[in-house]
Each structure stands twice: as C-alpha cells, then as structure tokens.
Design an enzyme around this catalytic site. Structure first.
Site, PDB file in Angstrom:
ATOM      1  N   HIS A   1       1.905   1.833  -3.387  1.00 52.15           N
ATOM      2  CA  HIS A   1       0.698   2.514  -4.220  1.00 52.15           C
ATOM      3  C   HIS A   1       0.702   4.055  -3.943  1.00 52.15           C
ATOM      4  O   HIS A   1       0.555   4.881  -4.896  1.00 52.15           O
ATOM      5  CB  HIS A   1      -0.447   2.008  -3.758  1.00 52.15           C
ATOM      6  CG  HIS A   1      -0.561   0.373  -4.575  1.00 52.15           C
ATOM      7  ND1 HIS A   1      -0.430   0.432  -5.928  1.00 52.15           N
ATOM      8  CD2 HIS A   1      -0.997  -0.594  -3.964  1.00 52.15           C
ATOM      9  CE1 HIS A   1      -0.732  -0.834  -6.138  1.00 52.15           C
ATOM     10  NE2 HIS A   1      -0.962  -1.533  -4.943  1.00 52.15           N
TER      11      HIS A   1
ATOM     12  N   THR B   1       0.730  -1.238   0.065  1.00 54.08           N
ATOM     13  CA  THR B   1      -0.142  -0.025  -0.117  1.00 54.08           C
ATOM     14  C   THR B   1       0.837   1.370  -0.094  1.00 54.08           C
ATOM     15  O   THR B   1       0.531   2.146  -0.737  1.00 54.08           O
ATOM     16  CB  THR B   1      -1.076  -0.015   1.370  1.00 54.08           C
ATOM     17  OG1 THR B   1      -1.782  -1.088   1.055  1.00 54.08           O
ATOM     18  CG2 THR B   1      -2.014   1.310   1.345  1.00 54.08           C
TER      19      THR B   1
END
Ligand SMILES: [Zn+2]
Ligand SMILES: [Zn+2]
Length: 342
Positions: A46, A43
């Site tokens: 990202h 994450t």
C-alpha cells in the site's frame, strides 16, 4: 562523524532508491540492530503504491524484521552485542492516556517503524531497547521475520476471543489469511471455511488447515451447509475490500462476531443494518497490528513449530533488487511472503 549504510529509500510512490545513507546512531536507551532480513507486508505494498502513509515519503519502509544487536546505547542493560532479536515496531510515547492504559496503538504520538519513521529495508536500524524481544539463537532468520505478521493475527484472535469449538469464515487466503487459518487450527476452531478468488491460494488454505476452501460464489452455500444453516460464529475479513463486508455479514450467525482486519481505503464505508445488529447482538471489532504480548506469543508459536512456515519462506530478493521485488509482487501470488535479505 557518521558512518554510512545501504538502505532502500522509497523516494516517491513506485520508486525506490538503493544507496548509501547515514547509519543511525543509537541514543542513550536504544539498540542498533544489524538487520538480517525484512518481510514485505501488504501494508508496504500500500505504501509503495501511495495508498497509505504517502505523506511520510521519502522514507525507508519495512517493519517485519529480525537481526542482531550491533551496538547498545549507554543506558541499555540486559542485552548483549550479537544477540538475535525481533522488534516490536510500535513506539508509543509511554506517558499519554492510551500508553498508560496499554493501548499504545491509539497513542496520538505513536511512531511505527517503516510506516511514519524509517524502517528496516536497510542494513541497520536504531530502536528503543524496551521494544527488543530476544529470539532463540537456533531459529533461522526467515522464520523470525514472520513474527510481526503472525503477531497481527494473534492480536485479532485475542481481541475477538475466538476459542475451541467455534466456527470461523476467513475471507481472503493471502499470507495473513493463511496465518489466521493456521492459528485457528491451533486454537481448535471447527470448521474453518476459507474463500478467495485465486484457486492456488485456496489449495494453500487447505494445506494450512482449512476444512473447506471455496471460491466466493460458493461461500454462502458452503457455510450454511457446514453450520446447519446458522452461519459461522466469527468471520475475519483479510482482504481489505469494503464491498466484501455485505457477504461477510451474510455468512455470520446471529450473535456472531466480525473481525475487521484487511486495511481498506481511508474513506471506505460499509452499510450496517443497526436494528439487526442490536436484535441479533452481533459485534464487530477492528485490529491493526501486533504489539507487546502479541509479538511474544507469535515468537513462541514459531519457535515451538506450531506454525508451518514453509509456505511463507523461499521467495527472497537482495536489498539491491527491492524495486523488482515490489514491481513483480502482484505477478507472484504463489509467493505468500517475500523477504528482502540485507
Ligand atoms: Zn506487517
Ligand atoms: Zn502515548
């Protein structure tokens, strides 16, 4: 007067600034944690590339952390300065419909450390004391920092009610895929079949406990052979690629369960044949984070050595080199987990 601390602020996608910022002050019911180390999550990658939570920049990312209590707000009871802890990153409002049902991840006002509020690529973080989890003093911080990613995996297993004797296909042998394999092995799942495009990650999956590890073009045949032509009871998608769902469904047995785990793009969609879903009584379920009991259970598994942590430790960067750690992330596929040391 506020004191300063060092932190890595992601100023915009692709660009960290490491420097002095205000050290957070613990509120009445908060604890200030002196962070030891923080893992880099998919994450975070990202977020770094601007594919997730970009609207919250500039921000200090990082949520897979462990540290020691440095200061306690005046209303906090039952904790001691210096105590080693891990922290549940999910801050629910505590009063809404979802929080009252213990479905905090759906709280409309939920804040997540390192996602939409400042996180743990920093020397200190202030957190609500109710989210502290005591960690054994003798467990090294590089292992404790694996609690949160393992908790996400624990939650997926819990939500899908996978149990011993069932067969599972794991798509993607990155850090999360390998943690899934280890947990499934603990549960007594057989066979565990893993696929990935990267050969060295397939070898890691075997070391993690996969019975069969094959590249994608050999997956279907391998699954059908291992399951007398039925497909596995469950398939876990850990890549976050919507184009892989078609083949995921191809290797799932009738009445099987698909666990959607890898974070896809915000607008990615899949085609599902609904009548087939109904007639075969298939199910699909998402899970997004480890929270509450998942964190406790993950910590228990780690401290009782149910997870082989050596594949996930050793790749470390000091906070000052966080930009390099992120810039080189894709070039280091053998580093299953990278940790930032404060
Ligand atoms: Zn994470
Ligand atoms: Zn709420």
């Amino acid at each position: 007067m506020t004191t300063a601390m060092r932190a890595a602020v992601l100023e915009r996608p692709g660009k960290f600034k490491v420097g002095a910022v205000d050290r957070p002050q613990p509120r009445l019911d908060e604890a200030l944690i002196r962070i030891d180390r923080t893992g880099i999550c998919g994450t975070d990658i990202h977020i770094f590339h601007g594919r997730y939570a970009a609207e919250f920049l500039p921000m200090i990312p990082g949520h897979e952390f462990t540290g020691r209590i440095a200061e306690l707000g005046p209303h906090v009871k039952g904790w001691e300065i210096g105590q080693q802890v891990v922290v549940d990153m999910n801050i629910g409002c505590t009063t809404c419909y979802w929080c009252r049902r213990n479905e905090v991840l759906n709280c409309p006002d939920m804040q997540q450390m390192g996602i939409n509020i400042d996180g743990a690529f920093a020397e200190y973080i202030a957190v609500p004391a109710r989210l502290l989890i005591a960690a054994p003093e003798n467990t090294p911080s590089e292992i404790l920092a694996l609690t949160e990613p393992l908790a996400c995996v624990v939650r997926a297993a819990r939500k899908s009610r996978v149990t011993f004797g069932q067969s599972v296909t794991v798509i993607g042998a990155g850090p999360i895929g390998n943690l899934h394999v280890q947990l499934l092995r603990n549960i007594g799942v057989a066979p565990i079949i893993v696929t990935d495009i990267n050969q060295s990650r397939l070898l890691m999956a075997k070391e993690s406990g996969a019975d069969i590890a094959v590249p994608p073009h050999r997956l279907k045949e391998a699954v059908l052979t291992a399951t007398q032509g039925r497909g596995t009871d469950m398939v876990i998608e850990c890549v976050g690629d919507s184009t892989l769902y078609a083949e995921a469904l191809e290797v799932m047995r009738k009445g099987g369960h698909l666990a959607a785990f890898g974070l896809t793009g915000p607008d990615d969609e899949i085609d599902i044949n609904i009548v087939q879903m109904i007639l075969q009584e298939n199910s699909i379920k998402g899970s997004v984070a480890g929270i509450g009991e998942d964190m406790h259970d993950a910590l228990t598994l780690l401290t009782h050595h149910r997870i082989k942590t050596s594949p996930f430790t050793g790749a470390e960067f000091p906070l000052d080199d966080i930009q390099t750690a992120f810039d080189t992330f894709a070039d280091r596929p053998d580093d299953l987990k990278t940790q930032i040391v404060m």
